[in-house]
Motif scaffolding. Structure first.
Motif, PDB file in Angstrom:
ATOM      1  N   LEU A   1     -21.075  84.313 -30.681  1.00  0.00           N
ATOM      2  CA  LEU A   1     -22.260  83.621 -29.630  1.00  0.00           C
ATOM      3  C   LEU A   1     -21.129  84.758 -28.279  1.00  0.00           C
ATOM      4  O   LEU A   1     -19.813  84.211 -29.026  1.00  0.00           O
ATOM      5  CB  LEU A   1     -21.014  82.675 -29.062  1.00  0.00           C
ATOM      6  N   SER A   2     -21.328  84.718 -27.174  1.00  0.00           N
ATOM      7  CA  SER A   2     -20.598  85.404 -26.035  1.00  0.00           C
ATOM      8  C   SER A   2     -20.294  84.612 -24.792  1.00  0.00           C
ATOM      9  O   SER A   2     -21.672  83.716 -24.498  1.00  0.00           O
ATOM     10  CB  SER A   2     -20.965  86.812 -25.956  1.00  0.00           C
ATOM     11  N   CYS A   3     -19.763  84.450 -23.964  1.00  0.00           N
ATOM     12  CA  CYS A   3     -19.777  83.359 -22.763  1.00  0.00           C
ATOM     13  C   CYS A   3     -19.393  84.843 -21.739  1.00  0.00           C
ATOM     14  O   CYS A   3     -17.854  85.322 -21.508  1.00  0.00           O
ATOM     15  CB  CYS A   3     -18.766  82.209 -23.123  1.00  0.00           C
ATOM     16  N   ALA A   4     -19.781  85.488 -20.217  1.00  0.00           N
ATOM     17  CA  ALA A   4     -19.455  86.074 -19.729  1.00  0.00           C
ATOM     18  C   ALA A   4     -18.950  85.399 -18.277  1.00  0.00           C
ATOM     19  O   ALA A   4     -19.875  84.577 -18.325  1.00  0.00           O
ATOM     20  CB  ALA A   4     -19.979  87.660 -19.144  1.00  0.00           C
ATOM     21  N   ALA A   5     -17.906  85.576 -17.765  1.00  0.00           N
ATOM     22  CA  ALA A   5     -17.261  84.676 -17.062  1.00  0.00           C
ATOM     23  C   ALA A   5     -17.227  85.541 -15.408  1.00  0.00           C
ATOM     24  O   ALA A   5     -16.454  87.051 -15.651  1.00  0.00           O
ATOM     25  CB  ALA A   5     -15.735  84.257 -17.515  1.00  0.00           C
ATOM     26  N   SER A   6     -17.355  85.059 -14.700  1.00  0.00           N
ATOM     27  CA  SER A   6     -16.946  85.782 -13.332  1.00  0.00           C
ATOM     28  C   SER A   6     -16.958  85.155 -12.103  1.00  0.00           C
ATOM     29  O   SER A   6     -17.236  83.768 -11.816  1.00  0.00           O
ATOM     30  CB  SER A   6     -18.827  86.625 -13.007  1.00  0.00           C
ATOM     31  N   GLY A   7     -16.178  85.544 -11.165  1.00  0.00           N
ATOM     32  CA  GLY A   7     -16.021  84.334  -9.989  1.00  0.00           C
ATOM     33  C   GLY A   7     -14.948  83.965 -10.215  1.00  0.00           C
ATOM     34  O   GLY A   7     -13.824  83.442  -8.983  1.00  0.00           O
ATOM     35  N   LEU A   8     -13.820  84.140 -10.956  1.00  0.00           N
ATOM     36  CA  LEU A   8     -12.609  83.407 -11.236  1.00  0.00           C
ATOM     37  C   LEU A   8     -11.594  84.098 -12.093  1.00  0.00           C
ATOM     38  O   LEU A   8     -11.843  85.305 -12.579  1.00  0.00           O
ATOM     39  CB  LEU A   8     -13.005  81.886 -12.417  1.00  0.00           C
ATOM     40  N   PRO A   9     -10.256  84.102 -11.602  1.00  0.00           N
ATOM     41  CA  PRO A   9      -8.924  84.920 -12.214  1.00  0.00           C
ATOM     42  C   PRO A   9      -9.095  84.431 -13.846  1.00  0.00           C
ATOM     43  O   PRO A   9      -8.729  83.914 -14.206  1.00  0.00           O
ATOM     44  CB  PRO A   9      -7.636  84.397 -11.379  1.00  0.00           C
ATOM     45  N   PHE A  10      -9.603  84.887 -14.386  1.00  0.00           N
ATOM     46  CA  PHE A  10     -10.664  84.845 -16.002  1.00  0.00           C
ATOM     47  C   PHE A  10      -9.037  84.878 -16.845  1.00  0.00           C
ATOM     48  O   PHE A  10      -8.955  83.951 -17.558  1.00  0.00           O
ATOM     49  CB  PHE A  10     -11.009  86.160 -16.901  1.00  0.00           C
ATOM     50  N   THR A  11      -7.767  85.595 -16.219  1.00  0.00           N
ATOM     51  CA  THR A  11      -6.689  85.790 -17.629  1.00  0.00           C
ATOM     52  C   THR A  11      -5.608  84.065 -17.185  1.00  0.00           C
ATOM     53  O   THR A  11      -4.866  84.075 -17.997  1.00  0.00           O
ATOM     54  CB  THR A  11      -5.794  87.084 -17.065  1.00  0.00           C
ATOM     55  N   THR A  12      -6.138  83.559 -15.972  1.00  0.00           N
ATOM     56  CA  THR A  12      -5.197  82.103 -16.349  1.00  0.00           C
ATOM     57  C   THR A  12      -5.815  80.978 -16.574  1.00  0.00           C
ATOM     58  O   THR A  12      -5.030  79.775 -16.036  1.00  0.00           O
ATOM     59  CB  THR A  12      -4.812  82.622 -14.249  1.00  0.00           C
ATOM     60  N   TYR A  13      -7.051  81.170 -17.287  1.00  0.00           N
ATOM     61  CA  TYR A  13      -7.769  79.926 -17.413  1.00  0.00           C
ATOM     62  C   TYR A  13      -8.133  79.869 -19.003  1.00  0.00           C
ATOM     63  O   TYR A  13      -7.628  81.059 -19.848  1.00  0.00           O
ATOM     64  CB  TYR A  13      -9.386  79.974 -17.449  1.00  0.00           C
ATOM     65  N   THR A  14      -7.657  78.622 -19.405  1.00  0.00           N
ATOM     66  CA  THR A  14      -7.892  78.435 -21.193  1.00  0.00           C
ATOM     67  C   THR A  14      -9.730  78.731 -20.724  1.00  0.00           C
ATOM     68  O   THR A  14      -9.938  77.865 -20.147  1.00  0.00           O
ATOM     69  CB  THR A  14      -6.863  76.903 -21.362  1.00  0.00           C
ATOM     70  N   MET A  15     -10.277  78.790 -22.356  1.00  0.00           N
ATOM     71  CA  MET A  15     -11.762  79.017 -21.956  1.00  0.00           C
ATOM     72  C   MET A  15     -11.615  77.949 -23.687  1.00  0.00           C
ATOM     73  O   MET A  15     -11.025  78.569 -24.778  1.00  0.00           O
ATOM     74  CB  MET A  15     -12.001  80.128 -22.668  1.00  0.00           C
ATOM     75  N   GLY A  16     -12.606  77.242 -23.173  1.00  0.00           N
ATOM     76  CA  GLY A  16     -13.213  76.592 -24.427  1.00  0.00           C
ATOM     77  C   GLY A  16     -14.670  76.468 -25.115  1.00  0.00           C
ATOM     78  O   GLY A  16     -15.320  77.713 -23.419  1.00  0.00           O
ATOM     79  N   TRP A  17     -15.397  76.207 -26.106  1.00  0.00           N
ATOM     80  CA  TRP A  17     -16.267  76.433 -26.465  1.00  0.00           C
ATOM     81  C   TRP A  17     -16.557  74.452 -26.622  1.00  0.00           C
ATOM     82  O   TRP A  17     -16.108  73.467 -27.503  1.00  0.00           O
ATOM     83  CB  TRP A  17     -16.880  77.049 -27.366  1.00  0.00           C
ATOM     84  N   PHE A  18     -18.121  73.982 -26.501  1.00  0.00           N
ATOM     85  CA  PHE A  18     -17.869  72.786 -27.151  1.00  0.00           C
ATOM     86  C   PHE A  18     -19.631  72.812 -26.796  1.00  0.00           C
ATOM     87  O   PHE A  18     -20.449  73.696 -26.982  1.00  0.00           O
ATOM     88  CB  PHE A  18     -18.103  71.211 -25.578  1.00  0.00           C
ATOM     89  N   ARG A  19     -20.055  72.023 -28.137  1.00  0.00           N
ATOM     90  CA  ARG A  19     -21.812  71.486 -28.252  1.00  0.00           C
ATOM     91  C   ARG A  19     -22.059  69.787 -28.518  1.00  0.00           C
ATOM     92  O   ARG A  19     -20.988  69.277 -28.205  1.00  0.00           O
ATOM     93  CB  ARG A  19     -21.768  72.098 -29.939  1.00  0.00           C
ATOM     94  N   GLN A  20     -23.321  69.716 -28.376  1.00  0.00           N
ATOM     95  CA  GLN A  20     -24.085  68.712 -27.992  1.00  0.00           C
ATOM     96  C   GLN A  20     -24.952  68.801 -28.570  1.00  0.00           C
ATOM     97  O   GLN A  20     -26.183  69.839 -28.472  1.00  0.00           O
ATOM     98  CB  GLN A  20     -24.677  68.273 -26.776  1.00  0.00           C
ATOM     99  N   ALA A  21     -25.762  68.471 -29.480  1.00  0.00           N
ATOM    100  CA  ALA A  21     -26.626  67.888 -30.094  1.00  0.00           C
ATOM    101  C   ALA A  21     -27.072  67.031 -30.330  1.00  0.00           C
ATOM    102  O   ALA A  21     -27.512  65.729 -28.925  1.00  0.00           O
ATOM    103  CB  ALA A  21     -26.054  67.607 -31.541  1.00  0.00           C
ATOM    104  N   PRO A  22     -29.049  67.319 -29.826  1.00  0.00           N
ATOM    105  CA  PRO A  22     -30.066  65.788 -29.175  1.00  0.00           C
ATOM    106  C   PRO A  22     -29.737  64.393 -30.142  1.00  0.00           C
ATOM    107  O   PRO A  22     -28.965  63.866 -30.988  1.00  0.00           O
ATOM    108  CB  PRO A  22     -31.199  66.159 -30.208  1.00  0.00           C
ATOM    109  N   GLY A  23     -29.495  63.959 -28.967  1.00  0.00           N
ATOM    110  CA  GLY A  23     -28.593  62.757 -29.101  1.00  0.00           C
ATOM    111  C   GLY A  23     -27.111  62.152 -29.090  1.00  0.00           C
ATOM    112  O   GLY A  23     -26.758  60.778 -30.089  1.00  0.00           O
TER     113      GLY A  23
END
Length: 124
Positions: free
Chosen positions: A20-42
């Motif tokens: 998976l990829s996540c492209a970021a824009s509009g924020l100072p990317f190098t100053t942010y911690t990035m996370g991945w989350f998931r949500q299954a049905p229900g």
């Protein structure tokens, strides 16, 4: 305007891999911690993995440790989630998110920005 755009979700057989990829824009990317989350049905949204702004520290949920790898390319404002040995229970919508600071990375409520998500389906 901050945008996080995920891609790479797909239907895959158990034991397979996806990136998976996540492209970021509009924020100072190098100053942010990035996370991945998931949500299954229900089910509630759950933490999957996080990486601090410099990439120096990574964190994983126990359920994915040893199978998933989070990484980032600050030159491309992109964070990745390499998923190997996929299982049917990994089926969910996967979203990336950005937070300020390097602590409490598992807490959903501390992430200020979210993407729309990408569907990952793992067939048995």
């Amino acid at each position: 305007q901050v945008q996080l755009v995920e891609s790479g979700g797909s239907l895959v057989q158990a034991g397979g891999s996806l990136r998976l990829s996540c492209a970021a824009s509009g924020l100072p990317f190098t100053t942010y911690t990035m996370g991945w989350f998931r949500q299954a049905p229900g089910k509630e949204r759950e933490f999957v993995a996080a990486i601090t702004n410099s990439g120096g520290s990574t964190y994983y949920a126990d359920s994915v440790k040893g199978r998933f790898t989070i990484s980032r390319d600050n030159a491309k404002n992109t964070v990745y989630l390499q998923m190997n040995s996929l299982r049917p229970e990994d089926t969910a919508v996967y979203s990336c998110a950005a937070k300020w600071g390097q602590t409490r990375v598992v807490l959903t409520g501390l992430y200020a920005y979210w993407g729309q998500g990408t569907q990952v389906t793992v067939s048995a």
